[in-house]
Enzyme design. Structure first.
Site, PDB file in Angstrom:
ATOM      1  N   LYS A 116       0.847  -1.192   0.000  1.00 31.36           N
ATOM      2  CA  LYS A 116       0.000   0.000   0.000  1.00 31.36           C
ATOM      3  C   LYS A 116       0.878   1.236   0.000  1.00 31.36           C
ATOM      4  O   LYS A 116       2.080   1.175   0.286  1.00 31.36           O
ATOM      5  CB  LYS A 116      -0.955   0.007   1.191  1.00 31.36           C
ATOM      6  CG  LYS A 116      -0.328   0.284   2.545  1.00 31.36           C
ATOM      7  CD  LYS A 116      -1.427   0.311   3.601  1.00 31.36           C
ATOM      8  CE  LYS A 116      -0.868   0.555   5.001  1.00 31.36           C
ATOM      9  NZ  LYS A 116      -1.950   0.514   6.025  1.00 31.36           N
TER      10      LYS A 116
ATOM     11  N   LYS B 190      -7.661  -5.973  -0.302  1.00 24.33           N
ATOM     12  CA  LYS B 190      -8.456  -5.239   0.680  1.00 24.33           C
ATOM     13  C   LYS B 190      -9.128  -4.049   0.019  1.00 24.33           C
ATOM     14  O   LYS B 190      -8.499  -3.329  -0.756  1.00 24.33           O
ATOM     15  CB  LYS B 190      -7.567  -4.728   1.820  1.00 24.33           C
ATOM     16  CG  LYS B 190      -6.768  -5.803   2.531  1.00 24.33           C
ATOM     17  CD  LYS B 190      -5.880  -5.190   3.603  1.00 24.33           C
ATOM     18  CE  LYS B 190      -4.806  -4.296   3.018  1.00 24.33           C
ATOM     19  NZ  LYS B 190      -3.917  -3.722   4.054  1.00 24.33           N
TER      20      LYS B 190
END
Length: 242
Positions: free
Chosen positions: A28, A83
């Site tokens: 991320k 996610k």
């Protein structure tokens, strides 16, 4: 035993997390928020570096992000978890249908992860119980509890122990993995019910400074060792039975 997920922003940090003993490498970009998405080129570089030695996870951002469709189309082979956050969805009456569509768009080998924000009012996200119930219906493999606003304190400052335990029980009873994040530094680990947690997800706790600085392999190793000491040794991490 509770596994350790380390969020990295590039292949160099992924190598550091590997050296430190992470169980899952998550990709991320911390400058873009709690679930900030990295570039597809970064995803490919990390997948190539990890080379199937560990599961690789990616943060896709929020369901409301305008670039989500493009990101879904560019997921490389070798991704284990994906996610997707639901910030802002209380203002979107069709969020459930859109979430279902996004999950259906994932490659067959990618396991969807639902995200519950402990500071749901700040995030304008749906309630945790509704997310958990729908996540089970949509075939999510795990539910992550995180914090949306990293300036507003850790998970334990938003949820009481009773609420956290109730949530973990709901997720486990639904047959999904339990994952905890939310500015969880090393000193908070003894306060967590690790016997009910499959994965602890961190970034800031293993960085050299704040969460936007580089991942330090020594800090990863120290946290992994602490987690091993605190976790019930007779409980294997159920991640690897999925």
């Amino acid at each position: 035993m509770t596994g350790l997920l380390v969020s990295v922003r590039d292949a160099r940090e992924a190598a550091a997390a590997l050296r430190g003993g992470a169980d899952v490498i998550d990709i991320k970009e911390p400058l873009h928020g709690s679930l900030g998405a990295a570039t597809p080129a970064c995803w490919r570089n990390v997948v190539r570096l990890v080379d199937q030695r560990l599961p690789v996870s990616v943060a896709l951002g929020e369901l409301a992000d305008s670039l989500l469709t493009d990101r879904l189309a560019e997921l490389p082979a070798g991704i284990f978890f994906a996610k997707l956050g639901l910030a802002g969805c209380v203002r979107q009456p069709d969020w459930e249908a859109r979430w279902e569509q996004a999950i259906a768009s994932l490659p067959a080998a990618v396991r969807p992860v639902a995200v519950v924000y402990a500071d749901e009012q700040r995030a304008e996200a749906p309630a945790a119980q509704r997310i958990v119930a729908l996540a089970a219906e949509l075939g999510c493999q795990a539910v992550l509890v995180d914090t949306f606003d990293k300036r507003a304190g850790s998970l334990l400052e938003h949820w009481t122990e009773q609420r956290l335990l109730g949530h973990l029980d709901e997720v486990a009873q639904a047959g999904m993995l339990t994952v905890l994040a939310g500015s969880l530094e090393a000193e908070l680990l003894p306060r967590l019910p690790l016997d009910r947690v499959d994965l602890l997800a961190v970034r800031g706790a293993v960085c050299r400074g704040d969460r936007t600085t580089a991942v330090d392999p020594r800090r990863v190793s120290q946290l992994a060792q602490q987690l091993a000491r605190l976790s019930p040794a007779d409980l294997p991490c159920s991640l690897f039975s999925q």
